[in-house]
Design a protein around this motif. Structure first.
Motif, PDB file in Angstrom:
ATOM      1  N   LYS A  40      10.360   8.033   2.462  1.00  0.00           N
ATOM      2  CA  LYS A  40      11.340   9.078   2.258  1.00  0.00           C
ATOM      3  C   LYS A  40      10.638  10.415   2.398  1.00  0.00           C
ATOM      4  O   LYS A  40       9.558  10.618   1.842  1.00  0.00           O
ATOM      5  CB  LYS A  40      11.987   8.960   0.875  1.00  0.00           C
ATOM      6  CG  LYS A  40      13.152   9.906   0.662  1.00  0.00           C
ATOM      7  CD  LYS A  40      13.796   9.661  -0.703  1.00  0.00           C
ATOM      8  CE  LYS A  40      14.964  10.614  -0.902  1.00  0.00           C
ATOM      9  NZ  LYS A  40      15.588  10.423  -2.257  1.00  0.00           N
ATOM     10  N   LYS A  41      11.242  11.300   3.161  1.00  0.00           N
ATOM     11  CA  LYS A  41      10.637  12.597   3.424  1.00  0.00           C
ATOM     12  C   LYS A  41      10.293  13.298   2.112  1.00  0.00           C
ATOM     13  O   LYS A  41      11.142  13.480   1.245  1.00  0.00           O
ATOM     14  CB  LYS A  41      11.611  13.461   4.243  1.00  0.00           C
ATOM     15  CG  LYS A  41      10.964  14.661   4.905  1.00  0.00           C
ATOM     16  CD  LYS A  41      10.071  14.265   6.056  1.00  0.00           C
ATOM     17  CE  LYS A  41       9.566  15.510   6.800  1.00  0.00           C
ATOM     18  NZ  LYS A  41       8.595  15.164   7.825  1.00  0.00           N
ATOM     19  N   ILE A  49       0.863  -1.186   0.000  1.00  0.00           N
ATOM     20  CA  ILE A  49       0.000   0.000   0.000  1.00  0.00           C
ATOM     21  C   ILE A  49       0.897   1.232   0.000  1.00  0.00           C
ATOM     22  O   ILE A  49       1.661   1.455   0.941  1.00  0.00           O
ATOM     23  CB  ILE A  49      -0.943   0.001   1.221  1.00  0.00           C
ATOM     24  CG1 ILE A  49      -1.827  -1.244   1.218  1.00  0.00           C
ATOM     25  CG2 ILE A  49      -1.806   1.266   1.221  1.00  0.00           C
ATOM     26  CD1 ILE A  49      -2.713  -1.392   2.440  1.00  0.00           C
ATOM     27  N   LYS A  50       0.803   2.018  -1.065  1.00  0.00           N
ATOM     28  CA  LYS A  50       1.709   3.152  -1.256  1.00  0.00           C
ATOM     29  C   LYS A  50       0.918   4.453  -1.342  1.00  0.00           C
ATOM     30  O   LYS A  50      -0.103   4.527  -2.033  1.00  0.00           O
ATOM     31  CB  LYS A  50       2.528   2.974  -2.538  1.00  0.00           C
ATOM     32  CG  LYS A  50       3.435   4.161  -2.883  1.00  0.00           C
ATOM     33  CD  LYS A  50       4.254   3.889  -4.131  1.00  0.00           C
ATOM     34  CE  LYS A  50       5.067   5.122  -4.530  1.00  0.00           C
ATOM     35  NZ  LYS A  50       5.957   5.582  -3.456  1.00  0.00           N
ATOM     36  N   ASP A  51       1.379   5.464  -0.614  1.00  0.00           N
ATOM     37  CA  ASP A  51       0.814   6.805  -0.758  1.00  0.00           C
ATOM     38  C   ASP A  51       1.883   7.746  -1.315  1.00  0.00           C
ATOM     39  O   ASP A  51       3.054   7.391  -1.403  1.00  0.00           O
ATOM     40  CB  ASP A  51       0.272   7.322   0.583  1.00  0.00           C
ATOM     41  CG  ASP A  51       1.368   7.574   1.616  1.00  0.00           C
ATOM     42  OD1 ASP A  51       2.252   8.413   1.370  1.00  0.00           O
ATOM     43  OD2 ASP A  51       1.337   6.928   2.686  1.00  0.00           O
ATOM     44  N   SER A  91       8.410  12.159  -0.278  1.00  0.00           N
ATOM     45  CA  SER A  91       8.182  11.268  -1.430  1.00  0.00           C
ATOM     46  C   SER A  91       7.155  10.176  -1.163  1.00  0.00           C
ATOM     47  O   SER A  91       6.985   9.276  -1.988  1.00  0.00           O
ATOM     48  CB  SER A  91       9.504  10.609  -1.851  1.00  0.00           C
ATOM     49  OG  SER A  91      10.454  11.590  -2.215  1.00  0.00           O
ATOM     50  N   GLY A  92       6.499  10.216  -0.016  1.00  0.00           N
ATOM     51  CA  GLY A  92       5.472   9.226   0.264  1.00  0.00           C
ATOM     52  C   GLY A  92       5.977   8.034   1.058  1.00  0.00           C
ATOM     53  O   GLY A  92       7.164   7.916   1.358  1.00  0.00           O
ATOM     54  N   THR A  93       5.051   7.141   1.355  1.00  0.00           N
ATOM     55  CA  THR A  93       5.332   5.989   2.217  1.00  0.00           C
ATOM     56  C   THR A  93       4.715   4.733   1.605  1.00  0.00           C
ATOM     57  O   THR A  93       3.613   4.779   1.054  1.00  0.00           O
ATOM     58  CB  THR A  93       4.748   6.217   3.623  1.00  0.00           C
ATOM     59  OG1 THR A  93       5.327   7.393   4.185  1.00  0.00           O
ATOM     60  CG2 THR A  93       5.015   5.035   4.534  1.00  0.00           C
ATOM     61  N   THR A  94       5.444   3.621   1.718  1.00  0.00           N
ATOM     62  CA  THR A  94       4.937   2.323   1.264  1.00  0.00           C
ATOM     63  C   THR A  94       4.993   1.342   2.425  1.00  0.00           C
ATOM     64  O   THR A  94       6.024   1.210   3.081  1.00  0.00           O
ATOM     65  CB  THR A  94       5.763   1.768   0.099  1.00  0.00           C
ATOM     66  OG1 THR A  94       5.791   2.724  -0.964  1.00  0.00           O
ATOM     67  CG2 THR A  94       5.144   0.473  -0.421  1.00  0.00           C
ATOM     68  N   GLY A 133       5.645  11.691   3.478  1.00  0.00           N
ATOM     69  CA  GLY A 133       6.720  10.791   3.862  1.00  0.00           C
ATOM     70  C   GLY A 133       7.028  10.860   5.349  1.00  0.00           C
ATOM     71  O   GLY A 133       6.470  11.662   6.089  1.00  0.00           O
ATOM     72  N   ILE A 134       7.946  10.008   5.763  1.00  0.00           N
ATOM     73  CA  ILE A 134       8.283   9.915   7.193  1.00  0.00           C
ATOM     74  C   ILE A 134       9.796   9.999   7.347  1.00  0.00           C
ATOM     75  O   ILE A 134      10.544   9.309   6.641  1.00  0.00           O
ATOM     76  CB  ILE A 134       7.769   8.587   7.801  1.00  0.00           C
ATOM     77  CG1 ILE A 134       6.262   8.445   7.574  1.00  0.00           C
ATOM     78  CG2 ILE A 134       8.082   8.517   9.291  1.00  0.00           C
ATOM     79  CD1 ILE A 134       5.722   7.082   7.953  1.00  0.00           C
ATOM     80  N   ASP A 135      10.235  10.808   8.270  1.00  0.00           N
ATOM     81  CA  ASP A 135      11.654  10.936   8.550  1.00  0.00           C
ATOM     82  C   ASP A 135      12.197   9.630   9.144  1.00  0.00           C
ATOM     83  O   ASP A 135      11.478   8.897   9.829  1.00  0.00           O
ATOM     84  CB  ASP A 135      11.873  12.098   9.524  1.00  0.00           C
ATOM     85  CG  ASP A 135      13.343  12.404   9.718  1.00  0.00           C
ATOM     86  OD1 ASP A 135      13.909  11.888  10.699  1.00  0.00           O
ATOM     87  OD2 ASP A 135      13.913  13.142   8.902  1.00  0.00           O
TER      88      ASP A 135
END
Length: 276
Positions: free
Chosen positions: A262-263, A210-212, A265-268, A216-218
């Motif tokens: 990646k800050k 599941i990708k948004d 660039s989204g989260t998977t 992103g997350i530090d």
């Protein structure tokens, strides 16, 4: 009720310790060795009996309270089932007779709200069953479950574009619990993707991805993201318990949970079912 219970247990324990302590000290100083062993054995038996009494004082009222709460919850759920079913039935009947676009849109919002109530009903029923330690294992197609959850969430997040690439995958698992996991992951993706409004979902080779395309997350935050009550952004709604529930469910059902982010660039998030 519990305040008085604590007071009674404390008084009973305090008096018991004084009596046993005083009696033991007296026996040690005055009794003969043979008699002392007999008396100490009697004291130990009395200590065990006292411990049983204390445990009964502590546990039985709490057990009764929890039992009554569970019965009330079940009765409440049973009473909720009828009005929800009535709303659904009547909405379907009204929808067949309407042709006005505005009225149909209003009716659609009612249906969405009713579906949300049904979802909360199922979750409460699930939580009550979990409290009684009953395993709720079903055989189902994960692809169909994802389709169902995406359709449900699409009615809530109408501005979000969901893309899917799913393979059929039959599993034996807690279906309602896994539904909550999928909902939480997608909900977090939407919450932190307010400028992107896109969620990609793939299911291939027993791995759900599941990708948004959000903020992103530090890397530092990634170390704490599954901690209970932790929130990366306090301005966002919620209590920070969703992802901790996801982690707990995955650990229980041997689902390998990974996260890449990646800050900017989204989260998977990856759920690997190969070991489950």
């Amino acid at each position: 009720m519990f305040y008085n219970l604590r007071r009674y247990i404390f008084l009973y324990y305090f008096i018991t310790v004084i009596i046993f302590g005083g009696g033991f000290s007296y026996v040690k100083d005055t009794a003969k060795p043979v008699d002392a062993y007999i008396i100490i054995t009697v004291f130990l038996i009395l200590v065990v009996i006292s411990g049983i009494i204390i445990s009964k004082l502590a546990i039985e009222p709490l057990e009764e309270y929890v039992t009554n709460l569970e019965e009330l919850s079940r009765d409440t759920l049973h009473e909720l089932n009828l009005p929800i079913a009535t709303i659904k039935t009547n909405v379907d009947m009204i929808e067949k007779k309407l042709s006005d676009e505005k009225s149909l849109k209003r009716l659609s919002r009612i249906k969405t709200a009713c579906n949300m109530l049904t979802q909360r009903y199922n979750e409460l029923d699930y939580m009550i069953k979990r409290q009684t330690k009953r395993e709720i294992i079903e055989r189902f197609d994960l692809k169909e479950l994802i389709d169902e959850r995406v359709e449900f969430l699409r009615n809530i997040y109408v501005e979000v574009e969901f893309t899917k690439d799913l393979e059929n995958f039959i599993i034996n698992m807690d279906k309602i619990g896994l539904s909550k996991v999928i909902d939480n992951i997608i909900d977090n993706g939407v919450k932190y993707s307010q400028n992107a409004n896109k969620i990609d979902i793939t299911l291939k080779n027993k791995v759900l991805r599941i990708k948004d395309y959000g903020i992103g997350i530090d890397e530092v935050v990634l170390l704490r993201i599954f901690d209970r009550y932790y929130q990366n952004d306090d301005s966002m709604p919620g209590f920070g318990i969703g992802l901790s529930m996801v982690k707990r469910f995955c650990d229980t059902h041997r689902i390998k949970l990974n996260i890449e982010s990646k800050k900017g660039s989204g989260t998977t998030i990856f759920l690997d079912f190969k070991g489950s």
